[in-house]
Motif scaffolding. Structure first.
Motif, PDB file in Angstrom:
ATOM      1  N   ASP A 157     -44.362 -18.985 -32.132  1.00 16.63           N
ATOM      2  CA  ASP A 157     -44.115 -18.955 -30.820  1.00 16.63           C
ATOM      3  C   ASP A 157     -43.049 -19.787 -30.326  1.00 16.63           C
ATOM      4  O   ASP A 157     -42.381 -19.354 -29.163  1.00 16.63           O
ATOM      5  CB  ASP A 157     -45.481 -19.737 -30.128  1.00 16.63           C
ATOM      6  N   ASP A 194     -47.843 -19.932 -37.109  1.00 20.15           N
ATOM      7  CA  ASP A 194     -48.113 -19.115 -35.658  1.00 20.15           C
ATOM      8  C   ASP A 194     -47.427 -20.088 -34.557  1.00 20.15           C
ATOM      9  O   ASP A 194     -46.740 -19.251 -33.915  1.00 20.15           O
ATOM     10  CB  ASP A 194     -49.557 -19.015 -35.310  1.00 20.15           C
ATOM     11  N   VAL A 227     -44.601 -24.426 -25.212  1.00 18.21           N
ATOM     12  CA  VAL A 227     -45.548 -23.745 -26.034  1.00 18.21           C
ATOM     13  C   VAL A 227     -46.656 -24.910 -26.359  1.00 18.21           C
ATOM     14  O   VAL A 227     -46.351 -26.112 -26.639  1.00 18.21           O
ATOM     15  CB  VAL A 227     -44.626 -23.677 -27.474  1.00 18.21           C
TER      16      VAL A 227
END
Length: 148
Positions: free
Chosen positions: A100, A96, A44
């Protein structure tokens, strides 16, 4: 993965190939699940594993591996709960990035283990500020971030 898929996976895992009529169980270690979760976490953008804090430093509670703590529930269809402790790069929208992280960990753990992921809890333990091109965009980690 719905219940029918879980039953099919676990039914296939019960029989030992090549063992005429031999039955057994397949159990995956928490450490193996933790390694899969850490690998997903590292994929990520803008996230680094962080220390889980005082509880882990005092060795209280469950063992933490590279910012990830795994809890496996025993039963016919094992379920996994993942606690991820992260530091997020400054300038990124934290909700956000956490979304993820949750999606990446859930997808990878379910894909490679066949276990259902009950929850992925993300704890943002810090922010990284400076960027260093040689380190993939991260500065030297502050004291709350574990070195790999």
């Amino acid at each position: 993965m719905d219940d029918a898929d879980k039953r099919e996976f676990m039914d296939g895992a019960e029989a030992v190939p090549g063992g005429a009529g031999t039955e057994g169980r397949v159990r995956i270690s928490e450490d193996v699940v933790a390694q899969i979760a850490v690998k997903a976490l590292s994929g990520v953008e803008g996230v680094k594993p962080a220390s889980p804090g005082l509880m882990a430093n005092l060795r209280l509670g469950r063992k933490t591996t590279n910012g990830v703590r795994i809890t496996l529930s025993e039963g016919e269809f094992p379920e996994v709960q993942v606690d991820a402790y992260v530091a997020v790069r400054y300038g990124l929208r934290i909700p956000d990035v956490c979304w993820d992280v949750q999606e990446a960990i859930k997808e990878q753990v379910e894909r490679y283990t066949g276990y259902a992921v009950r929850a992925v809890n993300v704890f943002v333990q810090g922010i990284t500020f400076q960027e260093d091109q040689d380190d993939g965009g991260y500065d030297d980690a502050p004291s709350f971030v574990e070195e790999e």
